[in-house]
Motif scaffolding. Structure first.
Motif, PDB file in Angstrom:
ATOM      1  N   GLU A   1      25.438  42.190  48.193  1.00 24.07           N
ATOM      2  CA  GLU A   1      25.176  41.831  49.584  1.00 24.07           C
ATOM      3  C   GLU A   1      25.636  40.410  49.864  1.00 24.07           C
ATOM      4  O   GLU A   1      26.253  40.130  50.907  1.00 24.07           O
ATOM      5  N   LEU A   2      25.359  39.489  48.936  1.00 23.29           N
ATOM      6  CA  LEU A   2      25.763  38.093  49.106  1.00 23.29           C
ATOM      7  C   LEU A   2      27.281  37.973  49.184  1.00 23.29           C
ATOM      8  O   LEU A   2      27.805  37.259  50.040  1.00 23.29           O
ATOM      9  N   VAL A   3      27.987  38.658  48.299  1.00 22.06           N
ATOM     10  CA  VAL A   3      29.450  38.559  48.270  1.00 22.06           C
ATOM     11  C   VAL A   3      30.049  39.078  49.568  1.00 22.06           C
ATOM     12  O   VAL A   3      30.966  38.468  50.133  1.00 22.06           O
ATOM     13  N   ARG A   4      29.541  40.185  50.057  1.00 23.15           N
ATOM     14  CA  ARG A   4      30.078  40.766  51.299  1.00 23.15           C
ATOM     15  C   ARG A   4      29.821  39.864  52.507  1.00 23.15           C
ATOM     16  O   ARG A   4      30.603  39.845  53.454  1.00 23.15           O
ATOM     17  N   ALA A   5      28.732  39.077  52.457  1.00 20.43           N
ATOM     18  CA  ALA A   5      28.344  38.256  53.609  1.00 20.43           C
ATOM     19  C   ALA A   5      28.893  36.832  53.549  1.00 20.43           C
ATOM     20  O   ALA A   5      28.680  36.056  54.485  1.00 20.43           O
ATOM     21  N   SER A   6      29.592  36.473  52.478  1.00 23.31           N
ATOM     22  CA  SER A   6      29.990  35.082  52.264  1.00 23.31           C
ATOM     23  C   SER A   6      31.497  34.954  52.097  1.00 23.31           C
ATOM     24  O   SER A   6      32.152  35.854  51.576  1.00 23.31           O
ATOM     25  N   GLU A   7      32.025  33.792  52.531  1.00 21.21           N
ATOM     26  CA  GLU A   7      33.462  33.513  52.382  1.00 21.21           C
ATOM     27  C   GLU A   7      33.771  32.768  51.085  1.00 21.21           C
ATOM     28  O   GLU A   7      34.817  32.957  50.483  1.00 21.21           O
ATOM     29  N   VAL A   8      32.867  31.884  50.692  1.00 21.63           N
ATOM     30  CA  VAL A   8      33.000  31.143  49.431  1.00 21.63           C
ATOM     31  C   VAL A   8      31.752  31.412  48.609  1.00 21.63           C
ATOM     32  O   VAL A   8      30.634  31.172  49.071  1.00 21.63           O
ATOM     33  N   ILE A   9      31.952  31.909  47.399  1.00 20.10           N
ATOM     34  CA  ILE A   9      30.836  32.214  46.507  1.00 20.10           C
ATOM     35  C   ILE A   9      30.761  31.130  45.449  1.00 20.10           C
ATOM     36  O   ILE A   9      31.753  30.822  44.780  1.00 20.10           O
ATOM     37  N   ILE A  10      29.593  30.521  45.319  1.00 19.70           N
ATOM     38  CA  ILE A  10      29.379  29.422  44.371  1.00 19.70           C
ATOM     39  C   ILE A  10      28.427  29.904  43.279  1.00 19.70           C
ATOM     40  O   ILE A  10      27.354  30.434  43.570  1.00 19.70           O
TER      41      ILE A  10
ATOM     42  N   ASP B   1      29.431  42.664  39.656  1.00 20.35           N
ATOM     43  CA  ASP B   1      29.018  42.534  41.053  1.00 20.35           C
ATOM     44  C   ASP B   1      30.071  41.915  41.969  1.00 20.35           C
ATOM     45  O   ASP B   1      30.302  42.418  43.068  1.00 20.35           O
ATOM     46  N   ILE B   2      30.697  40.824  41.528  1.00 15.62           N
ATOM     47  CA  ILE B   2      31.625  40.123  42.424  1.00 15.62           C
ATOM     48  C   ILE B   2      32.969  40.839  42.498  1.00 15.62           C
ATOM     49  O   ILE B   2      33.498  41.073  43.587  1.00 15.62           O
ATOM     50  N   ALA B   3      33.529  41.205  41.361  1.00  8.73           N
ATOM     51  CA  ALA B   3      34.849  41.838  41.349  1.00  8.73           C
ATOM     52  C   ALA B   3      34.857  43.170  42.074  1.00  8.73           C
ATOM     53  O   ALA B   3      35.885  43.581  42.624  1.00  8.73           O
TER      54      ALA B   3
ATOM     55  N   ARG C   1      39.515  31.566  32.296  1.00 13.01           N
ATOM     56  CA  ARG C   1      40.863  32.042  32.638  1.00 13.01           C
ATOM     57  C   ARG C   1      40.899  33.561  32.720  1.00 13.01           C
ATOM     58  O   ARG C   1      41.542  34.133  33.612  1.00 13.01           O
ATOM     59  N   GLN C   2      40.241  34.223  31.793  1.00 14.87           N
ATOM     60  CA  GLN C   2      40.222  35.687  31.785  1.00 14.87           C
ATOM     61  C   GLN C   2      39.527  36.241  33.018  1.00 14.87           C
ATOM     62  O   GLN C   2      40.016  37.185  33.653  1.00 14.87           O
ATOM     63  N   LEU C   3      38.391  35.647  33.383  1.00 14.86           N
ATOM     64  CA  LEU C   3      37.641  36.124  34.544  1.00 14.86           C
ATOM     65  C   LEU C   3      38.380  35.838  35.841  1.00 14.86           C
ATOM     66  O   LEU C   3      38.360  36.653  36.773  1.00 14.86           O
ATOM     67  N   ALA C   4      39.037  34.695  35.917  1.00 16.20           N
ATOM     68  CA  ALA C   4      39.819  34.370  37.112  1.00 16.20           C
ATOM     69  C   ALA C   4      40.950  35.376  37.301  1.00 16.20           C
ATOM     70  O   ALA C   4      41.212  35.839  38.431  1.00 16.20           O
ATOM     71  N   ALA C   5      41.611  35.742  36.207  1.00 10.91           N
ATOM     72  CA  ALA C   5      42.700  36.725  36.283  1.00 10.91           C
ATOM     73  C   ALA C   5      42.164  38.088  36.675  1.00 10.91           C
ATOM     74  O   ALA C   5      42.760  38.796  37.500  1.00 10.91           O
ATOM     75  N   LEU C   6      41.030  38.470  36.104  1.00  7.73           N
ATOM     76  CA  LEU C   6      40.410  39.757  36.437  1.00  7.73           C
ATOM     77  C   LEU C   6      40.033  39.819  37.912  1.00  7.73           C
ATOM     78  O   LEU C   6      40.297  40.819  38.602  1.00  7.73           O
ATOM     79  N   LEU C   7      39.419  38.755  38.409  1.00  6.34           N
ATOM     80  CA  LEU C   7      38.968  38.733  39.803  1.00  6.34           C
ATOM     81  C   LEU C   7      40.154  38.850  40.753  1.00  6.34           C
ATOM     82  O   LEU C   7      40.109  39.598  41.737  1.00  6.34           O
ATOM     83  N   HIS C   8      41.224  38.117  40.458  1.00  8.81           N
ATOM     84  CA  HIS C   8      42.400  38.178  41.323  1.00  8.81           C
ATOM     85  C   HIS C   8      43.042  39.566  41.277  1.00  8.81           C
ATOM     86  O   HIS C   8      43.469  40.097  42.312  1.00  8.81           O
TER      87      HIS C   8
ATOM     88  N   MET D   1      40.571  37.914  44.957  1.00  9.41           N
ATOM     89  CA  MET D   1      39.839  36.659  45.155  1.00  9.41           C
ATOM     90  C   MET D   1      40.392  35.590  44.222  1.00  9.41           C
ATOM     91  O   MET D   1      40.939  35.897  43.170  1.00  9.41           O
ATOM     92  N   ASP D   2      40.223  34.325  44.622  1.00  6.94           N
ATOM     93  CA  ASP D   2      40.721  33.214  43.820  1.00  6.94           C
ATOM     94  C   ASP D   2      39.565  32.437  43.200  1.00  6.94           C
ATOM     95  O   ASP D   2      38.406  32.625  43.551  1.00  6.94           O
ATOM     96  N   TRP D   3      39.904  31.532  42.288  1.00 10.32           N
ATOM     97  CA  TRP D   3      38.898  30.897  41.429  1.00 10.32           C
ATOM     98  C   TRP D   3      39.171  29.406  41.286  1.00 10.32           C
ATOM     99  O   TRP D   3      40.291  28.974  41.087  1.00 10.32           O
ATOM    100  N   VAL D   4      38.093  28.634  41.382  1.00 10.03           N
ATOM    101  CA  VAL D   4      38.114  27.211  41.003  1.00 10.03           C
ATOM    102  C   VAL D   4      36.974  26.992  40.023  1.00 10.03           C
ATOM    103  O   VAL D   4      35.824  27.341  40.321  1.00 10.03           O
ATOM    104  N   ASP D   5      37.279  26.480  38.835  1.00  8.85           N
ATOM    105  CA  ASP D   5      36.199  26.081  37.933  1.00  8.85           C
ATOM    106  C   ASP D   5      35.901  24.617  38.214  1.00  8.85           C
ATOM    107  O   ASP D   5      36.784  23.769  38.191  1.00  8.85           O
ATOM    108  N   ALA D   6      34.613  24.337  38.498  1.00  6.97           N
ATOM    109  CA  ALA D   6      34.230  22.999  38.955  1.00  6.97           C
ATOM    110  C   ALA D   6      32.901  22.577  38.334  1.00  6.97           C
ATOM    111  O   ALA D   6      31.923  22.306  39.050  1.00  6.97           O
ATOM    112  N   PRO D   7      32.836  22.501  37.001  1.00 10.49           N
ATOM    113  CA  PRO D   7      31.591  22.056  36.373  1.00 10.49           C
ATOM    114  C   PRO D   7      31.263  20.629  36.778  1.00 10.49           C
ATOM    115  O   PRO D   7      32.149  19.855  37.139  1.00 10.49           O
TER     116      PRO D   7
END
Length: 294
Positions: free
Chosen positions: A57-66, A82-84, A105-112, A117-123
């Motif tokens: 529900e959160l993913v469908r309702a949001s433009e940027v998922i944190i 859930d997200i993919a 890197r693996q999850l970012a590739a899978l998601l795309h 969807m795109d990915w930024v890792d921002a620890p």
């Protein structure tokens, strides 16, 4: 993504996630939230966040998922399950968690591949205090277009956001950060115990060393807590540092480099954690070096 502020979805309302979400709300963002333990949502929903009954529900309702989650396994489970399966093209995932760069890197590739969807890792670095005050240091990996979105979205949270390179670079930089922090905290515990046992007023050490070459934020924060035996409230956990140190050791093995100091720090924290301190503040590390409780 439009010029107006994007609708955010924040997953993980814990020690760091709660103050971050509150600052995003204060900055005027609409924030959808989900947390495994629903009771922890109350402070942010009282401040205006919208609770979602599921990640889908959160993913469908949001433009940027944190994401601000505990470890690699939790991030991987939520992204894969859930997200993919619910994401769509044009949405961006920003991962504030500290996880393994290879999995990132693996999850970012899978998601795309699965939902475009795109990915930024921002620890982040700066702890709960940094999250509350909005002066975190963020080290980010991703392409420039997505980093620019992250700069806009995360602006209420950071004092500095540095683009470190492609996806995964942020996580590598965070590992480097934690190597320094962990070794620093351990030697502070060793030093504080020695000073106290030798008859020095340990509470004066952070003051005495302030501004000198040995000064550091860990000394001023954790050293003061060690000197007074102040271990509550827990601001961060031994298990968090241990997780990151273990990633440092693993990454170094894959790169063929040596990290003997960090490897020793990992073993010492593992010992401390095995004595019942995994969920405690790193200030309790002083107990490794004293015969009696601090």
């Amino acid at each position: 993504m439009s010029d107006k502020k994007p609708t955010l979805g924040f997953i993980g309302i814990g020690l760091m996630g709660k103050p971050m979400t509150l600052r995003l709300l204060d900055a005027g963002f609409s924030v959808n939230v989900w947390n495994r333990t629903t009771e922890k949502l109350r402070p942010v929903t009282d401040a205006g966040a919208t609770a979602c009954s599921s990640v889908a529900e959160l993913v469908r309702a949001s433009e940027v998922i944190i994401l601000c989650l505990a470890d690699t396994a939790v991030v991987e489970s939520i992204v894969r399950n859930d997200i993919a399966t619910n994401g769509t093209a044009g949405k961006l995932l920003i991962d504030l968690s500290s996880i393994h760069p290879e999995n990132t890197r693996q999850l970012a590739a899978l998601l795309h591949q699965q939902c475009a969807m795109d990915w930024v890792d921002a620890p982040v670095s700066g702890g709960v205090t940094g999250a509350e005050q909005g002066n975190l240091a963020i080290m980010a990996g991703g392409n420039l277009e997505h980093i620019d979105i992250a700069r806009l979205v995360l602006a209420p949270l950071y004092q500095q956001l540095t683009h470190m390179g492609e996806v995964g670079s942020g996580q590598i930089t965070k590992i480097c950060n934690q190597m320094i922090v962990s070794c620093n905290v351990l030697v502070i515990a060793e030093m504080m115990a020695l000073a106290r046992q030798a008859g020095v007023d340990a509470q004066k050490i952070p003051v005495a060393l302030a501004g000198g070459f040995a000064d550091s934020k860990p000394l001023q924060i954790v050293g003061a807590e060690m000197a007074t035996g102040t271990f509550e409230p827990v601001k961060w956990r031994v298990k968090t540092l241990l997780k990151d140190l273990n990633m440092a050791v693993d990454l170094s093995a894959k790169q063929g480099t040596a990290v003997p100091m960090s490897a020793l720090a990992s073993q010492l924290m593992q010992l401390h954690g095995s004595q019942g301190y995994r969920e405690q503040d790193p200030a309790t590390l002083i107990k490794l070096y004293t015969k009696t409780d601090a």
